[in-house]
Design a protein around this motif. Structure first.
Motif, PDB file in Angstrom:
ATOM      1  N   GLY A  35       0.818  -1.211   0.000  1.00 29.78           N
ATOM      2  CA  GLY A  35       0.000   0.000   0.000  1.00 29.78           C
ATOM      3  C   GLY A  35       0.848   1.255   0.000  1.00 29.78           C
ATOM      4  O   GLY A  35       0.554   2.226  -0.708  1.00 29.78           O
ATOM      5  N   TYR A  36       1.906   1.238   0.783  1.00 25.64           N
ATOM      6  CA  TYR A  36       2.814   2.392   0.845  1.00 25.64           C
ATOM      7  C   TYR A  36       3.438   2.652  -0.527  1.00 25.64           C
ATOM      8  O   TYR A  36       3.472   3.785  -1.002  1.00 25.64           O
ATOM      9  N   LEU A  37       3.918   1.596  -1.168  1.00 29.85           N
ATOM     10  CA  LEU A  37       4.598   1.757  -2.455  1.00 29.85           C
ATOM     11  C   LEU A  37       3.636   2.152  -3.570  1.00 29.85           C
ATOM     12  O   LEU A  37       4.028   2.825  -4.529  1.00 29.85           O
ATOM     13  N   LEU A  38       2.379   1.742  -3.454  1.00 32.10           N
ATOM     14  CA  LEU A  38       1.378   2.122  -4.453  1.00 32.10           C
ATOM     15  C   LEU A  38       0.887   3.547  -4.257  1.00 32.10           C
ATOM     16  O   LEU A  38       0.188   4.091  -5.108  1.00 32.10           O
ATOM     17  N   GLY A  39       1.231   4.146  -3.106  1.00 35.18           N
ATOM     18  CA  GLY A  39       0.719   5.477  -2.795  1.00 35.18           C
ATOM     19  C   GLY A  39      -0.740   5.436  -2.383  1.00 35.18           C
ATOM     20  O   GLY A  39      -1.490   6.399  -2.592  1.00 35.18           O
ATOM     21  N   ALA A  40      -1.176   4.314  -1.801  1.00 31.71           N
ATOM     22  CA  ALA A  40      -2.578   4.144  -1.409  1.00 31.71           C
ATOM     23  C   ALA A  40      -2.886   4.933  -0.139  1.00 31.71           C
ATOM     24  O   ALA A  40      -2.039   5.069   0.743  1.00 31.71           O
ATOM     25  N   SER A  41      -4.119   5.440  -0.055  1.00 28.61           N
ATOM     26  CA  SER A  41      -4.553   6.101   1.175  1.00 28.61           C
ATOM     27  C   SER A  41      -5.202   5.114   2.131  1.00 28.61           C
ATOM     28  O   SER A  41      -5.186   5.319   3.342  1.00 28.61           O
ATOM     29  N   ASP A  42      -5.785   4.043   1.581  1.00 31.71           N
ATOM     30  CA  ASP A  42      -6.490   3.054   2.402  1.00 31.71           C
ATOM     31  C   ASP A  42      -6.248   1.649   1.861  1.00 31.71           C
ATOM     32  O   ASP A  42      -6.052   1.457   0.654  1.00 31.71           O
ATOM     33  N   ILE A  43      -6.293   0.680   2.785  1.00 30.82           N
ATOM     34  CA  ILE A  43      -6.225  -0.734   2.419  1.00 30.82           C
ATOM     35  C   ILE A  43      -7.503  -1.394   2.940  1.00 30.82           C
ATOM     36  O   ILE A  43      -7.848  -1.247   4.118  1.00 30.82           O
ATOM     37  N   HIS A  44      -8.207  -2.120   2.070  1.00 32.00           N
ATOM     38  CA  HIS A  44      -9.446  -2.805   2.448  1.00 32.00           C
ATOM     39  C   HIS A  44      -9.219  -4.319   2.422  1.00 32.00           C
ATOM     40  O   HIS A  44      -8.735  -4.851   1.413  1.00 32.00           O
ATOM     41  N   ILE A  45      -9.579  -5.012   3.501  1.00 28.81           N
ATOM     42  CA  ILE A  45      -9.571  -6.470   3.544  1.00 28.81           C
ATOM     43  C   ILE A  45     -11.033  -6.887   3.637  1.00 28.81           C
ATOM     44  O   ILE A  45     -11.677  -6.704   4.677  1.00 28.81           O
ATOM     45  N   VAL A  46     -11.568  -7.413   2.538  1.00 28.47           N
ATOM     46  CA  VAL A  46     -13.014  -7.650   2.433  1.00 28.47           C
ATOM     47  C   VAL A  46     -13.297  -9.127   2.187  1.00 28.47           C
ATOM     48  O   VAL A  46     -12.922  -9.679   1.137  1.00 28.47           O
ATOM     49  N   PRO A  47     -13.969  -9.804   3.139  1.00 30.05           N
ATOM     50  CA  PRO A  47     -14.292 -11.227   2.953  1.00 30.05           C
ATOM     51  C   PRO A  47     -15.498 -11.425   2.038  1.00 30.05           C
ATOM     52  O   PRO A  47     -16.423 -10.619   2.023  1.00 30.05           O
ATOM     53  N   ASP A  48     -15.467 -12.502   1.271  1.00 28.85           N
ATOM     54  CA  ASP A  48     -16.602 -12.911   0.448  1.00 28.85           C
ATOM     55  C   ASP A  48     -16.964 -14.339   0.877  1.00 28.85           C
ATOM     56  O   ASP A  48     -16.424 -14.842   1.872  1.00 28.85           O
ATOM     57  N   GLN A  49     -17.804 -15.000   0.108  1.00 30.56           N
ATOM     58  CA  GLN A  49     -18.250 -16.330   0.531  1.00 30.56           C
ATOM     59  C   GLN A  49     -17.103 -17.336   0.593  1.00 30.56           C
ATOM     60  O   GLN A  49     -16.965 -18.077   1.555  1.00 30.56           O
ATOM     61  N   ASN A  50     -16.243 -17.335  -0.455  1.00 26.98           N
ATOM     62  CA  ASN A  50     -15.169 -18.332  -0.511  1.00 26.98           C
ATOM     63  C   ASN A  50     -13.772 -17.732  -0.597  1.00 26.98           C
ATOM     64  O   ASN A  50     -12.803 -18.457  -0.741  1.00 26.98           O
ATOM     65  N   LEU A  51     -13.686 -16.407  -0.518  1.00 29.61           N
ATOM     66  CA  LEU A  51     -12.373 -15.782  -0.666  1.00 29.61           C
ATOM     67  C   LEU A  51     -12.320 -14.465   0.087  1.00 29.61           C
ATOM     68  O   LEU A  51     -13.326 -14.007   0.636  1.00 29.61           O
ATOM     69  N   VAL A  52     -11.144 -13.876   0.112  1.00 28.90           N
ATOM     70  CA  VAL A  52     -10.977 -12.563   0.724  1.00 28.90           C
ATOM     71  C   VAL A  52     -10.244 -11.676  -0.279  1.00 28.90           C
ATOM     72  O   VAL A  52      -9.261 -12.083  -0.902  1.00 28.90           O
ATOM     73  N   ARG A  53     -10.779 -10.478  -0.479  1.00 27.42           N
ATOM     74  CA  ARG A  53     -10.217  -9.551  -1.458  1.00 27.42           C
ATOM     75  C   ARG A  53      -9.404  -8.469  -0.742  1.00 27.42           C
ATOM     76  O   ARG A  53      -9.823  -7.969   0.299  1.00 27.42           O
ATOM     77  N   ILE A  54      -8.283  -8.100  -1.344  1.00 27.49           N
ATOM     78  CA  ILE A  54      -7.460  -7.001  -0.840  1.00 27.49           C
ATOM     79  C   ILE A  54      -7.526  -5.882  -1.876  1.00 27.49           C
ATOM     80  O   ILE A  54      -7.142  -6.072  -3.040  1.00 27.49           O
ATOM     81  N   LEU A  55      -8.044  -4.738  -1.440  1.00 29.14           N
ATOM     82  CA  LEU A  55      -8.180  -3.599  -2.354  1.00 29.14           C
ATOM     83  C   LEU A  55      -7.415  -2.400  -1.794  1.00 29.14           C
ATOM     84  O   LEU A  55      -7.311  -2.232  -0.573  1.00 29.14           O
TER      85      LEU A  55
END
Length: 551
Positions: A180-200
């Motif tokens: 996230g730091y290297l991408l210059g991101a302001s926020d990191i989201h860890i979002v669970p779904d039914q069978n997986l977890v997404r990182i945005l």
């Protein structure tokens, strides 16, 4: 013209005297070391002072490393072995110019080699050797290895029957933050779904998916981030908030963490509180020239209330911090009451509210008033009590800066009247309201101009602007990660409170009546301000309409 000697420049700058120079020259002849190195070893000058002198001698430009936001495209153009061997760091690319940082501005051989290798003009900037080594380590070693290491850890988890060891989860959580730091991101989201977890990652205000992991990893990551944020891990059914002081290979910074229960498990959102290079640079925020002059004039007032308005993530904190840094000087006592403190500013007295200890905005503001302040920043006006205290402070000889959540400048007045503020008090205390948004800047590397459509031209005409024949179009390239945009800039609606608006406030006006009076007084509304940035090819009309409605 004969080039000045380094020692003479250092004396002229007042860094050393002539006696120290003679002693250092003698030591240089005796040891064979360069004069500058001798002076640094003797602790008579700093590395930065030496670089300043070298820059003056060579004509090279000094690089303000605190304002560098490395461009991944520039880094890709220079092979790792060349960057590390010759101690250079490519940090930006503009059209056919590659900008590099170097500790040796006289190394023309490397400069020529890079020009041949890249086919670009090379522009050199002077920076400390330590900074260049650090940036090369982060961007040539850490950045390249992160994706591979994340893949290795997640693959290991897929084949493991017992789950990952704790140290692997700790490492994975660190890698996600560093990415996230290297991408210059302001926020990191860890979002669970039914069978997986997404990182945005939220980059330039837009969420972008980056990784998809097995759902089995979700709980381990949530628990790890909760532990890092000193949060309660025993109750996943209620929201939690925490704060992390992160120390890693990419640097040291604060992270604000929050969790939220959902149908598929806890969602984690982390706000990376990385001190923006633009904080303090009022000229770089996006103000139009006349609006900037009006803003600076008002923040230098000895008393009064100045409000910034806009949704979460519209840059209000950056604007207010920049204002504080612009007026900050030793003879002024500046105090802040925030929730939480986002960036620590040296020499400014900052405090964070703590509702659990009854240290609310209102109570903190009361206490701050007893600390003999000249300027007070109140993080947000949320209720009548805080608003009344802020206005009382502004009337009794203090400059008060704060934020409010409204869509435009005129609505701020209606909001304050709606929560029960006395119109006479409001009229006598309020001096300026800013409404603001952040729009993405179109990538200069891949931007194209396209013919304007008739309905688009009408948008310009409706605002009293001459429609251009062509407007910018976002395309997408490696430099902007195929988004067509790179970086963001503020769009500002600046409303000064004049006598006409003061009289209106006391009559409890409609929003449109205030807006009309403001426009008559020189205020240009948000959409018109944004159109000016489209005319100057700073952003696209599509991006402007995404952020600010045309009516």
């Amino acid at each position: 013209m004969e080039k000045k000697r380094l020692g003479d420049i250092l004396v002229e700058l007042g860094f050393i005297d002539k006696d120290q120079l003679e002693l250092a020259i003698a030591e240089s002849k005796k040891t064979g070391l360069m004069l500058g190195e001798v002076l640094v070893r003797l602790n008579w000058i700093t590395e930065e002072q030496l670089q300043m002198a070298i820059a003056i001698q060579s004509g090279a430009k000094l690089l303000d490393t605190s304002k560098v936001n490395p461009d991944p495209e520039a880094i890709k153009l220079v092979p790792k072995d060349i960057a590390i061997k010759h101690e250079i760091f490519p940090f930006a690319k503009e059209k056919d110019i590659l900008k590099i940082a170097t500790a040796n501005p006289f190394d023309v051989i490397t400069k020529d080699k890079l020009a041949r290798t890249t086919g670009l003009k090379i522009e050199t900037y002077l920076a400390s050797k330590d900074w260049i080594i650090k940036m090369n380590r982060i961007y040539y070693q850490t950045a390249i290895s992160i994706d591979q290491e994340i893949e290795d850890i997640t693959k290991l988890y897929e084949v493991s029957k017992t789950g990952l060891e704790e140290n692997k989860i700790i490492r994975l959580s660190e890698l996600l933050i560093e990415k996230g730091y290297l991408l210059g991101a302001s926020d990191i989201h860890i979002v669970p779904d039914q069978n997986l977890v997404r990182i945005l990652y939220r980059i330039d205000g837009v969420l972008r998916p980056e990784y998809v992991f097995s759902k089995k990893l979700h709980q381990a990551l949530v628990t790890r981030f909760k532990i890092m944020g000193d949060m309660d891990i025993s109750n996943p059914n209620i929201p939690h908030d925490g704060r992390i002081r992160y120390k890693g290979s990419v640097g040291e910074f604060d992270i604000r963490v929050s969790t939220y229960p959902s149908h598929f498990g806890e969602i984690v959102v982390m706000r990376l509180l990385i001190y923006s290079s633009i904080v303090g640079e009022l000229e770089s925020l996006g103000f139009e020239k006349e609006d900037l002059e009006r803003f600076i004039k008002n923040i230098k007032r000895p008393y009064g209330l100045i409000l910034t308005t806009g949704p979460t993530g519209s840059g209000k904190t950056t604007t207010l911090y920049s204002a504080l840094m612009h007026i900050n000087r030793p003879e002024i006592n500046i105090m802040t009451v925030e929730d939480p403190i986002e960036f620590v500013i040296p020499s400014i007295r900052q405090s964070s509210v703590n509702p659990k200890a009854d240290f609310t905005f209102a109570n903190a503001l009361r206490a701050a008033m007893r600390q003999d302040p000249d300027v007070i920043l109140v993080g947000e006006i949320r209720d009548k009590e805080t608003a009344e205290l802020a206005m009382r402070a502004s009337i009794t000889g203090h400059l008060v800066l704060s934020t409010l959540h409204t869509n435009d400048a005129a609505s701020a007045i209606n909001r304050l009247l709606d929560i029960g503020i006395n119109p006479i008090t409001l009229a006598s205390s309020l001096v300026m309201v800013l409404a603001q948004r952040l729009v993405r800047k179109v990538c200069k590397e891949c931007m194209k101009l396209r013919p304007i459509k008739d309905e688009e031209a009408e948008l310009f005409s409706a605002q009293g602007l001459v429609a251009p024949s062509e407007i910018p179009e976002a395309v997408g390239c490696n430099a902007c990660r195929r988004s067509g945009y790179k970086g963001r800039i503020g769009v500002y609606e600046v409303m000064e409170i004049n006598e006409e608006i003061e009289d209106l406030i006391q009559a409890r006006p409609s929003r449109s009546a205030i807006e009309k009076a403001a426009v008559n007084n020189g205020t240009e509304l948000l959409f018109k301000q944004g159109l000016k940035k489209v005319l100057r090819h700073i952003t696209t009309l599509e991006e402007l309409l995404r952020v600010i409605p045309s009516a």
